[in-house]
Each structure stands twice: as C-alpha cells, then as structure tokens.
Scaffold this motif. Structure first.
Motif, PDB file in Angstrom:
ATOM      1  N   GLU A  17       3.714  20.510  50.803  1.00 64.75           N
ATOM      2  CA  GLU A  17       2.536  20.020  50.082  1.00 64.75           C
ATOM      3  C   GLU A  17       2.934  19.215  48.840  1.00 64.75           C
ATOM      4  O   GLU A  17       2.360  18.165  48.555  1.00 64.75           O
ATOM      5  CB  GLU A  17       1.629  21.180  49.659  1.00 64.75           C
ATOM      6  N   ILE A  18       3.916  19.717  48.116  1.00 63.25           N
ATOM      7  CA  ILE A  18       4.396  19.052  46.907  1.00 63.25           C
ATOM      8  C   ILE A  18       4.894  17.644  47.231  1.00 63.25           C
ATOM      9  O   ILE A  18       4.593  16.684  46.529  1.00 63.25           O
ATOM     10  CB  ILE A  18       5.516  19.900  46.260  1.00 63.25           C
ATOM     11  N   ASN A  19       5.653  17.519  48.315  1.00 65.49           N
ATOM     12  CA  ASN A  19       6.198  16.208  48.678  1.00 65.49           C
ATOM     13  C   ASN A  19       5.131  15.268  49.219  1.00 65.49           C
ATOM     14  O   ASN A  19       5.192  14.066  48.973  1.00 65.49           O
ATOM     15  CB  ASN A  19       7.365  16.373  49.649  1.00 65.49           C
ATOM     16  N   LYS A  20       4.145  15.796  49.923  1.00 61.51           N
ATOM     17  CA  LYS A  20       3.034  14.943  50.375  1.00 61.51           C
ATOM     18  C   LYS A  20       2.274  14.404  49.167  1.00 61.51           C
ATOM     19  O   LYS A  20       1.921  13.222  49.119  1.00 61.51           O
ATOM     20  CB  LYS A  20       2.079  15.738  51.267  1.00 61.51           C
ATOM     21  N   THR A  21       2.030  15.264  48.188  1.00 64.03           N
ATOM     22  CA  THR A  21       1.326  14.854  46.971  1.00 64.03           C
ATOM     23  C   THR A  21       2.150  13.821  46.202  1.00 64.03           C
ATOM     24  O   THR A  21       1.614  12.817  45.722  1.00 64.03           O
ATOM     25  CB  THR A  21       1.031  16.076  46.087  1.00 64.03           C
ATOM     26  N   ALA A  22       3.448  14.053  46.103  1.00 64.78           N
ATOM     27  CA  ALA A  22       4.325  13.119  45.391  1.00 64.78           C
ATOM     28  C   ALA A  22       4.385  11.772  46.106  1.00 64.78           C
ATOM     29  O   ALA A  22       4.409  10.723  45.449  1.00 64.78           O
ATOM     30  CB  ALA A  22       5.725  13.707  45.248  1.00 64.78           C
ATOM     31  N   ALA A  23       4.403  11.783  47.435  1.00 67.68           N
ATOM     32  CA  ALA A  23       4.423  10.520  48.182  1.00 67.68           C
ATOM     33  C   ALA A  23       3.182   9.700  47.846  1.00 67.68           C
ATOM     34  O   ALA A  23       3.270   8.492  47.603  1.00 67.68           O
ATOM     35  CB  ALA A  23       4.511  10.784  49.683  1.00 67.68           C
ATOM     36  N   GLN A  51       9.545  11.413  53.537  1.00 63.75           N
ATOM     37  CA  GLN A  51      10.665  11.851  54.372  1.00 63.75           C
ATOM     38  C   GLN A  51      11.025  13.309  54.069  1.00 63.75           C
ATOM     39  O   GLN A  51      11.302  14.087  54.976  1.00 63.75           O
ATOM     40  CB  GLN A  51      11.874  10.942  54.159  1.00 63.75           C
ATOM     41  N   PHE A  52      11.018  13.690  52.791  1.00 64.79           N
ATOM     42  CA  PHE A  52      11.293  15.082  52.417  1.00 64.79           C
ATOM     43  C   PHE A  52      10.290  16.019  53.068  1.00 64.79           C
ATOM     44  O   PHE A  52      10.656  17.066  53.594  1.00 64.79           O
ATOM     45  CB  PHE A  52      11.239  15.269  50.902  1.00 64.79           C
ATOM     46  N   ALA A  53       9.007  15.660  53.020  1.00 65.50           N
ATOM     47  CA  ALA A  53       7.958  16.494  53.620  1.00 65.50           C
ATOM     48  C   ALA A  53       8.196  16.634  55.118  1.00 65.50           C
ATOM     49  O   ALA A  53       8.101  17.738  55.676  1.00 65.50           O
ATOM     50  CB  ALA A  53       6.573  15.914  53.339  1.00 65.50           C
ATOM     51  N   SER A  54       8.526  15.520  55.757  1.00 65.41           N
ATOM     52  CA  SER A  54       8.780  15.532  57.199  1.00 65.41           C
ATOM     53  C   SER A  54       9.999  16.395  57.528  1.00 65.41           C
ATOM     54  O   SER A  54       9.974  17.195  58.474  1.00 65.41           O
ATOM     55  CB  SER A  54       8.989  14.097  57.676  1.00 65.41           C
ATOM     56  N   GLU A  55      11.051  16.235  56.754  1.00 60.88           N
ATOM     57  CA  GLU A  55      12.286  17.000  56.963  1.00 60.88           C
ATOM     58  C   GLU A  55      12.017  18.502  56.806  1.00 60.88           C
ATOM     59  O   GLU A  55      12.461  19.309  57.632  1.00 60.88           O
ATOM     60  CB  GLU A  55      13.336  16.534  55.955  1.00 60.88           C
ATOM     61  N   LEU A  56      11.276  18.864  55.775  1.00 58.51           N
ATOM     62  CA  LEU A  56      10.950  20.275  55.558  1.00 58.51           C
ATOM     63  C   LEU A  56      10.059  20.823  56.668  1.00 58.51           C
ATOM     64  O   LEU A  56      10.244  21.955  57.113  1.00 58.51           O
ATOM     65  CB  LEU A  56      10.274  20.466  54.191  1.00 58.51           C
ATOM     66  N   SER A  57       9.090  20.028  57.114  1.00 59.91           N
ATOM     67  CA  SER A  57       8.205  20.453  58.204  1.00 59.91           C
ATOM     68  C   SER A  57       8.995  20.711  59.476  1.00 59.91           C
ATOM     69  O   SER A  57       8.808  21.736  60.135  1.00 59.91           O
ATOM     70  CB  SER A  57       7.141  19.396  58.496  1.00 59.91           C
TER      71      SER A  57
END
Length: 155
Positions: A17-23, A51-57
């Motif tokens: 969620e944090i990375n989606k918000t940051a994107a 990319q971070f969000a995708s990698e974590l997912s």
C-alpha cells in the motif's frame, strides 16, 4: 518454507500500500514541477515505487499472502499505510503553487514515513529471510531517493 504469521502478512500489505501511494504521489509531483529534469527524475521514482509494490505483491503471493485483496481492506486501514497517505496527501496543495522546492519537501516527507514503515517491518523477528532481503534492498533505495531529494531542495 517459513511460517507466515499475521505480522508478516500485515508487513507485506502495509508495504504494498505504501509503495502504491508513493507511486501516485511521485507521479503527481512529476506533473507539478516546472523543471524538466526534475520532472523526469520524479517520474522515474514513481515507476520505481510501482515496481516495488509489484515485487512485494509477487513475493507475498509465494507465501500465500494476497496483498491485492487484503491490502485494500486490511492494509489500507493500518496505521502505517494511513500515515504514508497523510505524508503524500499534501503533495496536491504543494503542486498548486508550482513551487518545486515545496513539492520536493512533500516527497521527502512521504519517503520519511515510508522508511519508518520499512524499519518497523524489519524489526519483526517473524520476517522470513527472503522477505527481509527484499525489504532491506527497497529500504536502501528509498533512503537513497530521500537523500537525493534532500540535496535537490537547496538548489
């Protein structure tokens, strides 16, 4: 395979969620700055966070955690995700003034909050080794980004 606990699932959900918000925040920042070089760099940071969000997912799914599903219900309500959202929400008001320095300040605030969430996740003794290495790598890249932004604000 390591035992996956609610704490680990929450860490993944929060960080996705944090990375989606940051994107989204970095994309808004890129659209709001006047300097073309800065615009390109902020767009690059937006893509990095997506990319971070995708990698974590993807990584979470290997452990049977579905952040796409849980993240919207559970993760969005967590303190960490809410704090990051508050950290990025001010970007819109900074953008309206077209002040590149103010926009960078909001990006810096968002990254500070994200770093805090990453550090909280890394404090968990339950985090599997594979997860820890991904989270540590992303934490380092976010820290580098934040340091770059801090250096740009004075220009």
């Amino acid at each position: 395979m390591a035992l996956i606990t609610g704490e680990t699932a929450r860490a993944y959900n929060d960080l996705v969620e944090i990375n989606k918000t940051a994107a989204k925040g970095y994309q808004e920042a890129a659209e709001g700055v006047a300097n073309p070089d800065l615009k390109a760099k902020l767009s690059q940071f937006s893509q990095q966070r997506a990319q971070f969000a995708s990698e974590l997912s993807t990584h979470a799914q290997q452990f049977g955690i579905n952040p796409e599903q849980e993240g919207t219900v559970e993760g969005a309500l967590t303190d960490a995700a809410a704090a990051v959202h508050r950290g990025w929400i001010n970007i819109k008001s900074a953008i309206t003034g077209q002040d590149d320095s103010a926009i960078l300040g909001e990006c810096e605030t968002g990254d500070s909050t994200a770093l805090s969430s990453y550090e909280t996740a890394l404090k968990s003794n339950e985090l599997p080794t594979e997860a820890r290495s991904v989270i540590e790598k992303q934490h380092g890249e976010i820290l580098s980004t934040k340091n770059w932004i801090t250096g740009q604000k004075g220009r």
